[in-house]
Enzyme design. Structure first.
Site, PDB file in Angstrom:
ATOM      1  N   GLY A  12       7.061  -1.721  -0.356  1.00 60.55           N
ATOM      2  CA  GLY A  12       5.783  -1.071  -0.640  1.00 60.55           C
ATOM      3  C   GLY A  12       5.891  -0.075  -1.785  1.00 60.55           C
ATOM      4  CE1 TYR A 142      -1.149   5.389   7.505  1.00 59.84           C
ATOM      5  CE2 TYR A 142      -2.626   7.023   6.570  1.00 59.84           C
ATOM      6  CZ  TYR A 142      -1.387   6.414   6.622  1.00 59.84           C
ATOM      7  OH  TYR A 142      -0.389   6.843   5.770  1.00 59.84           O
TER       8      TYR A 142
HETATM    9  N1  SER Z   1      -2.380   7.238   0.866  1.00 57.85           N
HETATM   10  C1  SER Z   1      -2.733   7.165   2.256  1.00 57.85           C
HETATM   11  C2  SER Z   1      -4.038   6.487   2.459  1.00 57.85           C
HETATM   12  O1  SER Z   1      -4.862   6.603   1.625  1.00 57.85           O
HETATM   13  C3  SER Z   1      -2.773   8.541   2.847  1.00 57.85           C
HETATM   14  O2  SER Z   1      -1.632   8.741   3.603  1.00 57.85           O
HETATM   15  O3  SER Z   1      -4.243   5.871   3.428  1.00 57.85           O
END
Ligand code: SER
Length: 316
Positions: A12, A142
């Site tokens: 990633g 998330y």
């Molecule tokens: N970059 C991530 C997101 O936008 C934030 O942890 O999900």
């Protein structure tokens, strides 16, 4: 002690560069990268293993084969994609972590790195200079998975003797590998489109300020935290970390200083706007500064110059 390192989710945005840094630091033969996807190009001597972090016995086989002293767990589904596939996001983010933690206890792994995120904050968290400890009511799968992960990480240290280090990464800006599925991704895409098309349609509104961090700082900070003596660490969940905060409009202005013809438009009704609106605009990171001397090196102007130079030379 000779270190043996496994990076899970190494292909990633962050893993790609962390792998390079760890290979430089510990030797190419001591770093194993793994991911569910095959790497695009593997250089001579680099070791890669295909791995699904949800397959616990496959992780166990890797632990038996390489006897890691350090594991970096980067496999996760980010905020925007997580809202489309909530079940999958929860499964990957939680069970991936639990698999690694349980096996880390069994195989006595000395140190683990697992990233959390600014997504652990929510609409009732303070909007600016958001504290390490404050109201945390994440409203994305998330963010919920990262906050639950933070609690698990602390629990495994208190009750199972692990040493887990963690940073609440903000949006990471980098040119080597693109981010995928996040809300902060605009801050990378904008550079590609500025160079390729001279214009960018931003999915966030012009005044949406978000915390960001340049990749060089992210890697340096991560290595610094992993090297810090355990006794100096006062946060055993995940450290707040600041780089720089800016809005799409401010970033566009900075890009225009180098590419004067660049134009930006803003789309409306993108679901990522609501996610961004629930997150802090800026972060307070005094524990990271006090405990392991954190200090970012890249401000908005410096990262903009570096992004454009590197994308031009190496990518576009
Ligand atoms: N970059 C991530 C997101 O936008 C934030 O942890 O999900």
């Amino acid at each position: 002690m000779k270190e043996s390192i496994i990076i899970i989710g190494a292909n990633g945005q962050i893993g790609t560069e962390l792998a390079t840094a760890l290979r430089e630091k510990f030797g190419i033969e001591n770093v194993v990268t793994s991911d569910i996807r095959e790497p695009q190009n593997l250089k001579d001597g680099e070791i890669f293993e295909t791995l699904n972090v949800l397959d616990k016995s496959a992780i166990e086989s890797l632990f038996q084969k390489y006897k890691p002293t350090q594991v970096y767990l980067l496999a996760a589904m980010l905020s925007a994609t997580g809202e489309i596939y909530p079940q999958k996001a929860w499964d990957l983010n939680m069970n991936g972590l639990l698999n690694v933690l349980d096996l880390a206890v069994e195989y006595k792994i000395s140190k683990i790195f697992w990233p959390s995120s600014i997504a652990v904050f929510g609409p009732h968290s303070p909007k600016t200079n958001t504290d390490q400890y404050c109201v945390m009511d994440p409203n994305t799968i998330y963010g919920i998975s990262k906050l639950a992960g933070e609690r698990l990480v602390e629990w495994y240290q208190e009750n199972r003797g692990l040493d887990i280090r963690s940073i609440r990464y903000p949006g990471i800006i980098s040119w080597k590998a693109e981010p995928g599925g996040g809300t902060t991704d605009y801050a990378v895409h904008i550079f590609y489109d500025a160079l390729k098309k001279g214009t960018y349609e931003c999915f966030l509104s012009e005044d949406t300020a978000l915390p960001m961090l340049y990749m060089d700082d992210a890697i340096r900070g991560t290595l610094q935290l992993m090297d810090a003596p355990k006794e100096s660490l006062t946060i055993r969940s995940s450290y707040n970390l600041t780089g720089v905060s800016f809005t799409p409009k401010e970033l566009a202005e900075e890009i225009k200083k180098i590419l004067p013809n660049f134009t930006i438009t803003y789309s409306e009704n993108d679901p990522r706007q609501a996610i961004a609106d629930s997150w802090p605009a800026s972060i307070e990171d005094s524990p990271a500064r006090a405990d392991w001397n954190w200090k970012p090196a890249f401000d908005l102007a410096k990262l903009t110059v570096d992004m454009i130079e590197n994308l031009k030379t190496n990518k576009i």
